[in-house]
Design an enzyme around this catalytic site. Structure first.
Site, PDB file in Angstrom:
ATOM      1  CG  ASN A  10     -16.197  -5.790 -28.194  1.00 32.40           C
ATOM      2  OD1 ASN A  10     -16.369  -5.151 -29.290  1.00 32.40           O
ATOM      3  ND2 ASN A  10     -15.866  -7.283 -28.370  1.00 32.40           N
ATOM      4  CD1 TRP A  11     -19.921  -0.430 -26.429  1.00 29.50           C
ATOM      5  CD2 TRP A  11     -20.368   1.364 -27.983  1.00 29.50           C
ATOM      6  NE1 TRP A  11     -19.921   0.864 -25.811  1.00 29.50           N
ATOM      7  CE2 TRP A  11     -20.131   1.843 -26.537  1.00 29.50           C
ATOM      8  CE3 TRP A  11     -20.574   2.297 -28.988  1.00 29.50           C
ATOM      9  CZ2 TRP A  11     -20.233   3.188 -26.312  1.00 29.50           C
ATOM     10  CZ3 TRP A  11     -20.925   3.524 -28.645  1.00 29.50           C
ATOM     11  CH2 TRP A  11     -20.564   4.008 -27.387  1.00 29.50           C
ATOM     12  CE  LYS A  12     -18.669  -9.071 -28.409  1.00 27.88           C
ATOM     13  NZ  LYS A  12     -19.059 -10.396 -27.964  1.00 27.88           N
ATOM     14  CG  HIS A 103     -13.352 -10.312 -29.961  1.00 28.96           C
ATOM     15  ND1 HIS A 103     -14.391 -11.320 -30.193  1.00 28.96           N
ATOM     16  CD2 HIS A 103     -14.138  -9.847 -28.683  1.00 28.96           C
ATOM     17  CE1 HIS A 103     -15.236 -11.291 -29.197  1.00 28.96           C
ATOM     18  NE2 HIS A 103     -15.075 -10.276 -28.351  1.00 28.96           N
ATOM     19  CD  GLU A 105     -17.735 -11.843 -31.030  1.00 30.19           C
ATOM     20  OE1 GLU A 105     -17.816 -10.750 -31.644  1.00 30.19           O
ATOM     21  OE2 GLU A 105     -18.454 -12.214 -30.105  1.00 30.19           O
ATOM     22  CD  GLU A 175     -12.973 -11.150 -24.587  1.00 31.34           C
ATOM     23  OE1 GLU A 175     -13.959 -10.617 -23.847  1.00 31.34           O
ATOM     24  OE2 GLU A 175     -13.207 -11.383 -25.898  1.00 31.34           O
ATOM     25  N   GLY A 181     -20.826 -14.150 -24.575  1.00 28.05           N
ATOM     26  CA  GLY A 181     -22.200 -14.090 -25.102  1.00 28.05           C
ATOM     27  C   GLY A 181     -23.237 -15.409 -24.742  1.00 28.05           C
ATOM     28  CB  SER A 221     -21.349 -14.128 -19.785  1.00 34.08           C
ATOM     29  OG  SER A 221     -21.676 -14.783 -20.987  1.00 34.08           O
ATOM     30  N   GLY A 242     -18.956  -7.232 -23.228  1.00 30.54           N
ATOM     31  CA  GLY A 242     -19.762  -7.192 -24.608  1.00 30.54           C
ATOM     32  C   GLY A 242     -21.218  -6.724 -24.360  1.00 30.54           C
ATOM     33  N   GLY A 243     -22.086  -7.606 -24.106  1.00 27.16           N
ATOM     34  CA  GLY A 243     -23.354  -7.430 -24.004  1.00 27.16           C
ATOM     35  C   GLY A 243     -23.899  -6.277 -23.243  1.00 27.16           C
TER      36      GLY A 243
HETATM   37  P1  PGA Z   1     -20.021 -10.947 -23.664  1.00 27.87           P
HETATM   38  O1  PGA Z   1     -18.836 -10.432 -24.739  1.00 27.87           O
HETATM   39  O2  PGA Z   1     -19.610 -10.048 -22.417  1.00 27.87           O
HETATM   40  O3  PGA Z   1     -21.315 -10.412 -24.260  1.00 27.87           O
HETATM   41  O4  PGA Z   1     -20.082 -12.000 -23.150  1.00 27.87           O
HETATM   42  C1  PGA Z   1     -17.510 -10.334 -24.219  1.00 27.87           C
HETATM   43  C2  PGA Z   1     -16.603 -10.076 -25.622  1.00 27.87           C
HETATM   44  O5  PGA Z   1     -16.747 -10.555 -26.550  1.00 27.87           O
HETATM   45  O6  PGA Z   1     -15.582  -9.270 -25.224  1.00 27.87           O
END
Ligand code: PGA
Length: 258
Positions: A10-12, A103, A105, A175, A181, A221, A242-243
């Site tokens: 997930n590149w956000k 998600h 967010e 999640e 994050g 994470s 994510g990251g």
């Molecule tokens: P993260 O994000 O790996 O940066 O914790 C995961 C996600 O939001 O899907």
């Protein structure tokens, strides 16, 4: 029982156009060169860039076995006067096969509730996309020992209205919001405990075969140094990253640890 194993990136809100192309090409060329899971299979990899890259990344992944493209969100409407929205059908027409729905967010920063998300889920399925539906508790809920109840409620109001055939086409991502994050990943035991619980909820709502076939990803994470242990849990079928999905080397290291 061999469930589909997936690692999704997930590149956000990251990557300018040329940066996204470079990242997709690097991942795809390694995949084409024969990346395998620890058990020797071709892993299923899903790249979720922002919308401006969707069609281009779909074009890059199209020729590579096991690699697919996802959108990070879809509108809760089919078409009309909804400035700034992109529908599930539009996403499919751009060449993507998957879409991330719900998600945390989207839930917290954009106020999307279970009712809106369940509509997005239905429209995505109708458009022929595979939804990756995200659920998970916030820290206060875990500390209050309410995490199982919260996740069950998210499933009841967001997912359990679906018929069995539709459920066979979705992926769930657990999640825990406190892990996203933050660098505080869930322990493998915490992830396994919740994944097994989620699978039991599907067995109770539908039946055991539905639950056994459901792919449940862990997100929060997940990094090259903790992925293998998380993914080796019996009910963890891969990850939503994510990251660590923003650098090809890190993401590919996670893919290999499935
Ligand atoms: P993260 O994000 O790996 O940066 O914790 C995961 C996600 O939001 O899907």
């Amino acid at each position: 029982m061999t469930r589909t194993k997936i690692v999704a990136g997930n590149w956000k809100l990251h990557k300018l156009y040329h940066e996204g192309i470079d990242l997709a090409e690097e991942i795809c060329s390694s995949m084409a060169a024969g990346i395998r899971t620890r058990s020797g299979e071709i892993p299923k990899v899903v790249l979720a860039p922002p919308y401006h890259l969707l069609n281009a990344v779909a074009g890059i992944t199209a020729g590579v076995t096991g690699v697919y493209t996802a959108a990070q969100n879809a509108a809760a409407e089919i078409s009309g006067a909804f400035t700034g929205e992109v529908s599930a059908q539009m996403i499919a027409s751009a060449g993507a096969g998957y879409v991330i729905i719900g998600h945390s967010e989207r839930r917290t920063l954009f106020g999307e509730d279970d009712a809106v998300l369940s509509r997005k889920l239905v429209l995505s399925l109708e458009a022929g996309l595979i939804p990756i539906y995200c659920i998970g508790e916030v820290l206060a809920q875990r500390l209050a020992n309410a995490h199982f109840e919260v996740v069950l409620q998210q499933l009841k109001s967001g997912v359990f209205h679906l018929e069995e055939e539709a459920v066979a086409r979705i992926v769930i991502a657990y999640e825990p919001v406190w892990a996203i994050g933050t660098g505080h990943t869930a322990t493998p035991d915490q992830a396994e405990e919740m994944h097994a619980f989620i699978r039991r909820c599907f067995a109770e709502r539908y039946h055991q075969a539905v639950a056994d076939n459901l792919t449940i990803l862990y997100g929060g994470s997940c990094k090259p140094d903790n992925a293998a242990e998380l993914f080796s849990q019996p009910d963890v079928d891969g990850g939503l990253i994510g990251g660590a999905s923003l650098k090809a080397a890190d993401f590919l290291a996670i893919v290999k640890s499935v």
